[in-house]
Design a protein around this motif. Structure first.
Motif, PDB file in Angstrom:
ATOM      1  N   VAL A 124       6.982  -7.624  12.699  1.00 13.19           N
ATOM      2  CA  VAL A 124       6.769  -6.478  13.593  1.00 13.19           C
ATOM      3  C   VAL A 124       7.039  -6.888  15.043  1.00 13.19           C
ATOM      4  O   VAL A 124       7.635  -6.124  15.824  1.00 13.19           O
ATOM      5  CB  VAL A 124       5.333  -5.937  13.427  1.00 13.19           C
ATOM      6  CG1 VAL A 124       5.014  -4.920  14.519  1.00 13.19           C
ATOM      7  CG2 VAL A 124       5.173  -5.306  12.053  1.00 13.19           C
ATOM      8  N   ARG A 148       3.784 -10.278   8.435  1.00 12.46           N
ATOM      9  CA  ARG A 148       3.805  -8.924   8.998  1.00 12.46           C
ATOM     10  C   ARG A 148       3.809  -8.967  10.526  1.00 12.46           C
ATOM     11  O   ARG A 148       4.619  -8.279  11.171  1.00 12.46           O
ATOM     12  CB  ARG A 148       2.591  -8.140   8.495  1.00 12.46           C
ATOM     13  CG  ARG A 148       2.427  -6.769   9.136  1.00 12.46           C
ATOM     14  CD  ARG A 148       1.295  -5.998   8.478  1.00 12.46           C
ATOM     15  NE  ARG A 148       0.064  -6.777   8.446  1.00 12.46           N
ATOM     16  CZ  ARG A 148      -0.808  -6.850   9.451  1.00 12.46           C
ATOM     17  NH1 ARG A 148      -0.554  -6.203  10.594  1.00 12.46           N
ATOM     18  NH2 ARG A 148      -1.910  -7.557   9.341  1.00 12.46           N
ATOM     19  N   PHE A 205       6.628  -2.332   6.475  1.00  9.86           N
ATOM     20  CA  PHE A 205       6.004  -3.508   5.842  1.00  9.86           C
ATOM     21  C   PHE A 205       4.879  -3.015   4.950  1.00  9.86           C
ATOM     22  O   PHE A 205       3.887  -2.468   5.411  1.00  9.86           O
ATOM     23  CB  PHE A 205       5.469  -4.475   6.895  1.00  9.86           C
ATOM     24  CG  PHE A 205       5.124  -5.838   6.342  1.00  9.86           C
ATOM     25  CD1 PHE A 205       6.017  -6.882   6.435  1.00  9.86           C
ATOM     26  CD2 PHE A 205       3.907  -6.053   5.707  1.00  9.86           C
ATOM     27  CE1 PHE A 205       5.714  -8.136   5.926  1.00  9.86           C
ATOM     28  CE2 PHE A 205       3.592  -7.303   5.184  1.00  9.86           C
ATOM     29  CZ  PHE A 205       4.498  -8.348   5.294  1.00  9.86           C
ATOM     30  N   HIS A 206       5.038  -3.223   3.654  1.00  8.11           N
ATOM     31  CA  HIS A 206       4.072  -2.749   2.665  1.00  8.11           C
ATOM     32  C   HIS A 206       3.368  -3.965   2.061  1.00  8.11           C
ATOM     33  O   HIS A 206       4.016  -4.821   1.448  1.00  8.11           O
ATOM     34  CB  HIS A 206       4.774  -1.949   1.571  1.00  8.11           C
ATOM     35  CG  HIS A 206       5.711  -0.907   2.103  1.00  8.11           C
ATOM     36  ND1 HIS A 206       5.308   0.379   2.398  1.00  8.11           N
ATOM     37  CD2 HIS A 206       7.029  -0.978   2.428  1.00  8.11           C
ATOM     38  CE1 HIS A 206       6.346   1.073   2.864  1.00  8.11           C
ATOM     39  NE2 HIS A 206       7.399   0.268   2.889  1.00  8.11           N
ATOM     40  N   GLN A 207       2.062  -4.018   2.227  1.00 11.37           N
ATOM     41  CA  GLN A 207       1.309  -5.207   1.808  1.00 11.37           C
ATOM     42  C   GLN A 207       0.181  -4.825   0.874  1.00 11.37           C
ATOM     43  O   GLN A 207      -0.624  -3.943   1.181  1.00 11.37           O
ATOM     44  CB  GLN A 207       0.752  -5.930   3.038  1.00 11.37           C
ATOM     45  CG  GLN A 207       0.001  -7.212   2.722  1.00 11.37           C
ATOM     46  CD  GLN A 207      -0.483  -7.912   3.982  1.00 11.37           C
ATOM     47  OE1 GLN A 207      -0.154  -7.502   5.104  1.00 11.37           O
ATOM     48  NE2 GLN A 207      -1.252  -8.974   3.826  1.00 11.37           N
ATOM     49  N   ASP A 213      13.054  -2.351   3.930  1.00 15.35           N
ATOM     50  CA  ASP A 213      11.635  -2.164   3.631  1.00 15.35           C
ATOM     51  C   ASP A 213      11.143  -3.456   3.001  1.00 15.35           C
ATOM     52  O   ASP A 213      11.762  -3.969   2.062  1.00 15.35           O
ATOM     53  CB  ASP A 213      11.433  -1.000   2.650  1.00 15.35           C
ATOM     54  CG  ASP A 213      11.388   0.336   3.355  1.00 15.35           C
ATOM     55  OD1 ASP A 213      10.385   0.604   4.025  1.00 15.35           O
ATOM     56  OD2 ASP A 213      12.365   1.102   3.227  1.00 15.35           O
ATOM     57  N   TRP A 253       8.293  -5.537   0.997  1.00 19.59           N
ATOM     58  CA  TRP A 253       7.160  -5.390   0.082  1.00 19.59           C
ATOM     59  C   TRP A 253       6.566  -6.778  -0.153  1.00 19.59           C
ATOM     60  O   TRP A 253       7.245  -7.678  -0.642  1.00 19.59           O
ATOM     61  CB  TRP A 253       7.620  -4.758  -1.240  1.00 19.59           C
ATOM     62  CG  TRP A 253       8.089  -3.350  -1.028  1.00 19.59           C
ATOM     63  CD1 TRP A 253       9.328  -2.941  -0.643  1.00 19.59           C
ATOM     64  CD2 TRP A 253       7.301  -2.168  -1.150  1.00 19.59           C
ATOM     65  NE1 TRP A 253       9.364  -1.578  -0.516  1.00 19.59           N
ATOM     66  CE2 TRP A 253       8.134  -1.069  -0.826  1.00 19.59           C
ATOM     67  CE3 TRP A 253       5.979  -1.920  -1.508  1.00 19.59           C
ATOM     68  CZ2 TRP A 253       7.684   0.242  -0.849  1.00 19.59           C
ATOM     69  CZ3 TRP A 253       5.523  -0.614  -1.531  1.00 19.59           C
ATOM     70  CH2 TRP A 253       6.376   0.451  -1.200  1.00 19.59           C
ATOM     71  N   PHE A 254       5.305  -6.935   0.221  1.00 22.59           N
ATOM     72  CA  PHE A 254       4.654  -8.252   0.143  1.00 22.59           C
ATOM     73  C   PHE A 254       3.446  -8.192  -0.778  1.00 22.59           C
ATOM     74  O   PHE A 254       2.610  -7.291  -0.684  1.00 22.59           O
ATOM     75  CB  PHE A 254       4.204  -8.720   1.527  1.00 22.59           C
ATOM     76  CG  PHE A 254       3.486 -10.046   1.497  1.00 22.59           C
ATOM     77  CD1 PHE A 254       4.181 -11.218   1.686  1.00 22.59           C
ATOM     78  CD2 PHE A 254       2.118 -10.118   1.228  1.00 22.59           C
ATOM     79  CE1 PHE A 254       3.541 -12.449   1.617  1.00 22.59           C
ATOM     80  CE2 PHE A 254       1.465 -11.335   1.150  1.00 22.59           C
ATOM     81  CZ  PHE A 254       2.177 -12.509   1.350  1.00 22.59           C
ATOM     82  N   GLY A 269       0.553 -13.053   4.156  1.00 17.90           N
ATOM     83  CA  GLY A 269       1.079 -11.711   4.403  1.00 17.90           C
ATOM     84  C   GLY A 269       0.863 -11.260   5.827  1.00 17.90           C
ATOM     85  O   GLY A 269       1.765 -10.678   6.454  1.00 17.90           O
ATOM     86  N   ASP A 270      -0.316 -11.530   6.371  1.00 17.23           N
ATOM     87  CA  ASP A 270      -0.610 -11.119   7.750  1.00 17.23           C
ATOM     88  C   ASP A 270       0.317 -11.813   8.732  1.00 17.23           C
ATOM     89  O   ASP A 270       0.810 -11.197   9.691  1.00 17.23           O
ATOM     90  CB  ASP A 270      -2.064 -11.425   8.091  1.00 17.23           C
ATOM     91  CG  ASP A 270      -3.049 -10.555   7.317  1.00 17.23           C
ATOM     92  OD1 ASP A 270      -2.620  -9.518   6.772  1.00 17.23           O
ATOM     93  OD2 ASP A 270      -4.241 -10.921   7.257  1.00 17.23           O
ATOM     94  N   THR A 312       6.461  -0.956  11.828  1.00 18.63           N
ATOM     95  CA  THR A 312       5.234  -1.229  11.064  1.00 18.63           C
ATOM     96  C   THR A 312       5.239  -0.500   9.728  1.00 18.63           C
ATOM     97  O   THR A 312       4.749  -1.028   8.718  1.00 18.63           O
ATOM     98  CB  THR A 312       3.995  -0.809  11.882  1.00 18.63           C
ATOM     99  OG1 THR A 312       4.024  -1.483  13.139  1.00 18.63           O
ATOM    100  CG2 THR A 312       2.717  -1.173  11.162  1.00 18.63           C
TER     101      THR A 312
END
Length: 444
Positions: A427, A423, A436-438, A409, A411-412, A419-420, A433
């Motif tokens: 992905v 991610r 990925f926790h942003q 997992d 975490w950003f 971040g984008d 998807t």
């Protein structure tokens, strides 16, 4: 996953209101000729604009019960922005449909047929909906112009936050004017149709939220007062650690949450991540990077003993994922939620391996030393990505250090562009998807 939640919420809001409006139309509503169809579309675009604006106003009151389904208060503001853009589109459509024919007729291209007299217009004596129809139309038009101006300011990122906040406080008043406009002018047959109860609920709840905002009662029950207890400035990365000793009750917080902090100055409260674990001792710490007009002044303006009001906690950046393995990525001041989590791990056991990547172009040895120590004490692998040496964190460098990253997992917290890109790259190479926790916090 978080973006899917937001797009789904927006689609439900727009699609739900549109569907209810269509269900509320009489049979053959679009078969009555140009002018009748135009009138129908005027009502429809107005209903959609005001309904979506109501949802946006409700979100600004920070109803915490929405945090779990949306994924945190930072997602509120992203959805609020998308709703605002949608409102602008429908509001402009409403204005064009309403005013366009009149403007065109003034240059002689065609004539507008006279309106048929309605029974209520032939009545004598006072009639609320008849006698207030013209002022409601006039004030609604000016409210639309105010809405357009305030929305343009909100979307203009270079407009100073301090003045954006001051102007945006006018939005609830504009909303209340538009509620009055709609109540007087809307086709009253809608209230007995499928749209009626939903629209009435949105308008009533939105009005309540607008009044809460106007009377400055947002988050009132979640506020605690205290004083600045400590100040520490790290010169190399311009991060200011602010320790706060609370003097009133605080409900506690989890690692990764943030609070709105008012330093009792001319500026409005700003959101800052809490970098301390809660030990029920009344102490909070915030690490604030001097990156904006306001935050750059704090090191010189704050002093020990200064009054502070803290509102929160908010956020769902809670490190609760599907698997045991985790990868943390902190960009710049985005390292703050991970500092809080490291401190929390001193008291609770972790369930799997964790790699922490700290990407910064201004590494400060004094700032990093306690982070390294916390990582060592908790068994977290610490990786510094030093931008001052042209180091860059890419999917390739991350995969080389953590070969099993697809089972983790992620975490950003950090700059949205960084971040984008991470991610999308992860992905594209197989990371689900949902893993990925942003953090998406952006006040505008």
């Amino acid at each position: 996953m978080q973006f899917k939640r937001l797009t789904t919420a927006l689609a439900v809001a727009v699609g739900g209101l549109l569907g209810l409006w269509l269900l509320s139309l009489p049979p053959g509503a679009f078969d009555q000729g140009f002018w009748a169809t135009r009138t129908t579309l005027v009502y429809g675009s107005g209903v959609l604009a005001l309904g979506l604006m109501s949802i946006g106003v409700i979100l600004t009151a920070r109803p915490v019960w929405f945090e779990t389904p949306l994924g945190g208060l930072d997602k509120f503001y992203r959805l609020h922005k998308w709703l605002g853009i949608s409102v602008l589109g429908f509001a402009i459509m409403h204005w064009v449909l309403r005013k366009g024919p009149s403007l065109i007729s003034e240059i002689g291209l065609f004539s507008i047929p006279p309106k048929p007299a309605h029974a209520q217009e032939l009545e004598t004596g006072f009639n609320l909906f008849r006698d207030l129809k013209h002022p409601a139309a006039e004030i609604g038009e000016w409210a639309l112009y105010a809405l357009l101006a305030l929305a343009a300011i909100a979307l203009w990122k270079r407009f100073p936050y301090k003045y954006f906040y001051m102007t945006h406080r006018l939005m609830p008043a504009v909303y209340l004017v538009l509620v009055f406009h709609a109540f007087i002018l809307i086709d009253r047959s809608y209230w007995t149709k499928p749209l009626g109860p939903v629209l009435a609920f949105l308008l009533l709840t939105g009005t309540t939220a607008a009044l809460i905002s106007l009377f400055r009662r947002i988050g009132y029950s979640r506020k605690a007062a205290g004083q600045i207890a400590t100040l520490s400035l790290y010169d190399e990365n311009q991060v200011l650690d602010v320790g706060v000793r609370l003097e009133t009750a605080w409900r506690g917080h989890e690692a990764g949450q943030f609070a709105f902090v008012d330093f009792d100055d001319a500026e409005a409260a700003h959101p800052f991540t809490i970098t301390s674990a809660w030990l029920d001792d009344g102490l909070l710490k915030f690490s604030i990077k001097g990156i904006g007009d306001y935050t750059r002044t704090l090191a010189g303006s704050l002093h020990v003993g200064q009054g502070v009001v803290v509102e929160g906690p908010y956020g769902r950046f809670n490190f609760q994922g599907d698997g045991d393995r985790q990868i943390w990525i902190g960009g710049g001041v985005g390292i703050t939620p991970f500092i809080a989590r490291l401190k929390q791990l001193l008291r609770v056991s972790r369930t799997g391996p964790i790699d922490l990547f700290y990407a910064t172009s201004t590494p400060d040895s004094g700032f990093m030393a306690p982070i390294r120590q916390l990582a060592q004490q908790t068994g977290v692998a610490f990786h510094l990505v030093d931008g001052s040496k042209n180091d860059r964190l890419t999917i390739e460098t991350l995969a080389a250090m953590v070969p099993e990253w697809k089972q983790a997992d992620v975490w950003f917290c950090g700059p949205s562009g960084f971040g984008d890109s991470m991610r999308l790259a992860m992905v594209a190479q197989g990371l689900p998807t949902s893993r990925f926790h942003q953090e998406l916090f952006d006040m505008r």
